[in-house]
Write a protein that holds these residues in place. Structure first.
Motif, PDB file in Angstrom:
ATOM      1  N   ASP A   1       0.844  -1.192   0.000  1.00 16.51           N
ATOM      2  CA  ASP A   1       0.000   0.000   0.000  1.00 16.51           C
ATOM      3  C   ASP A   1       0.878   1.241   0.000  1.00 16.51           C
ATOM      4  N   GLN A   2       0.253   2.391  -0.202  1.00 17.50           N
ATOM      5  CA  GLN A   2       1.002   3.635  -0.327  1.00 17.50           C
ATOM      6  C   GLN A   2       1.792   3.961   0.936  1.00 17.50           C
TER       7      GLN A   2
ATOM      8  N   TRP B   1       5.353   2.815   0.771  1.00 18.49           N
ATOM      9  CA  TRP B   1       6.218   3.715  -0.006  1.00 18.49           C
ATOM     10  C   TRP B   1       6.621   4.930   0.834  1.00 18.49           C
ATOM     11  N   HIS B   2       5.667   5.518   1.570  1.00 19.27           N
ATOM     12  CA  HIS B   2       5.981   6.681   2.409  1.00 19.27           C
ATOM     13  C   HIS B   2       7.010   6.323   3.478  1.00 19.27           C
TER      14      HIS B   2
ATOM     15  N   GLU C   1      -1.437  12.339  -1.024  1.00 17.10           N
ATOM     16  CA  GLU C   1      -0.519  12.082  -2.138  1.00 17.10           C
ATOM     17  C   GLU C   1      -0.294  13.358  -2.940  1.00 17.10           C
TER      18      GLU C   1
ATOM     19  N   LEU D   1       3.576  -0.065  -7.724  1.00 17.25           N
ATOM     20  CA  LEU D   1       2.591   0.751  -7.020  1.00 17.25           C
ATOM     21  C   LEU D   1       2.875   2.235  -7.222  1.00 17.25           C
ATOM     22  N   GLU D   2       4.150   2.605  -7.182  1.00 17.11           N
ATOM     23  CA  GLU D   2       4.547   4.003  -7.315  1.00 17.11           C
ATOM     24  C   GLU D   2       4.094   4.600  -8.638  1.00 17.11           C
TER      25      GLU D   2
ATOM     26  N   GLY E   1       1.311   4.259 -10.048  1.00 14.14           N
ATOM     27  CA  GLY E   1      -0.059   4.722  -9.911  1.00 14.14           C
ATOM     28  C   GLY E   1      -1.066   4.086 -10.843  1.00 14.14           C
TER      29      GLY E   1
END
Length: 323
Positions: A40-41, A44-45, A240, A310-311, A313
């Motif tokens: 999930d995002q 990445w964060h 985002e 995922l990055e 999008g």
């Protein structure tokens, strides 16, 4: 055991597959043999340390924890002191601090039993994205039967859950996505689909919406307000886009500031794991009222590749790591 680790902030290539000791569960914890882990995002964060404001909590110059991954599904192999809810052999899913590994420990109040009709991969797709969608609709959006609800980013991880959950609440649902995801969004229950590459849902050509769940984070707040009924609500999910210091969090802050000066109801929103929400999602999935959309799986050693995908999008539904 094998685990994905990192020692500095950066892109997925800073991740490594390392041999580390098998963890032992503490009080109120269980150890899992991990079978699947969601992407999930938030991963990445945490990996990149962006936006910079996050580093106040996770480490200023380098991450305090080397572990990666939050959403997990697996089999209980050991229990810590005081644990009565689960026993070895139980299939469970939820969140933990090191999901991208062969074994992981998790608090029992962050887990739920996997419904019999779900695979490990489907279960691992649920926790973060499912809880985010549930709380955005039910708690922040206060969705009601018969409302017109619009969901941006409807073909992504949070969006596919939001579409299905909005339908379970009895709403008329419009999903916003690219044309490539239109068939998917319709297949999970959307009554109408807007291809954002060809149509602007804020131009006044469509009837206004009672509730907008903005997952994609690319629309100006003034445009979202324009697409609402006079007393409509819009919920900004996540943060985002934007710069490296605040990223999309500035949209959250501006949403809070606009509140006192408009009849429309802006809501800022962040999701945190809650046992009650996980149990609700497990029940809905077990009844077949929501079905996780898993578009691709990656073995543990290819976790960096999954995060890179995922990055971009463009993922349809969820990406999952298999172990």
């Amino acid at each position: 055991m094998k685990a994905i680790t990192r020692s500095v902030y950066g892109p997925p290539r800073v991740l490594g597959l390392a041999d580390v000791p098998e963890p032992e569960p503490g009080a109120g914890e269980v150890r899992l043999r991990v079978h699947a882990a969601g992407v999930d995002q938030g991963v990445w964060h945490m990996l990149t340390g962006l936006p910079y404001v996050m580093r106040l909590g996770i480490g200023l110059r380098r991450p305090r924890s080397p572990w990666v991954g939050a959403d997990v599904a697996g089999e209980v192999t050991a229990v810590g002191t005081g644990v009565t809810a689960f026993k070895p052999g139980d299939r469970v899913f939820g969140t933990c601090g090191a999901a991208y590994a062969e074994h992981a420990c998790a608090r029992v109040d962050r887990l739920a039993a996997i419904p019999a009709n779900l695979t490990y991969e489907q279960a691992a797709a649920i926790p973060t994205s499912g809880m985010t969608a549930l709380r955005a609709l039910r708690d922040s959006g206060q969705v009601r039967r018969g409302q017109r609800v619009l969901i941006t980013g409807a073909g992504g991880g949070v969006g596919t859950f939001a579409v299905q959950l909005a339908k379970t609440f009895g709403a008329h649902v419009t999903g916003v996505c690219s044309g490539a995801k239109e068939e998917l969004v319709r297949s999970i229950g959307a009554d109408d689909v807007v291809d954002y590459t060809r149509e602007d849902f804020t131009d006044g050509s469509r009837p206004p919406y009672d509730l907008i769940i903005d997952v994609a984070g690319l629309r100006r707040l003034s445009h979202l307000r324009r697409a609402l009924t006079p007393r409509g609500t819009y919920v900004i999910v996540g943060g985002e886009g934007g710069g490296r210091w605040l990223a999309g969090l500035d949209r959250q802050l501006r949403t809070a500031l606009y509140g006192p000066f408009t009849r429309k109801r802006p809501r800022m929103f962040f999701a945190f794991p809650r046992e009650a929400d996980l149990l609700t999602l497990a029940e809905l999935a077990g009844e077949g009222r929501i079905t996780p959309v898993v578009s691709a799986t990656y073995p543990l050693e290819r976790a960096p590749e999954a995060i890179r995908e995922l990055e971009k999008g463009h993922a349809r539904g969820k990406l999952v790591i298999t172990v």
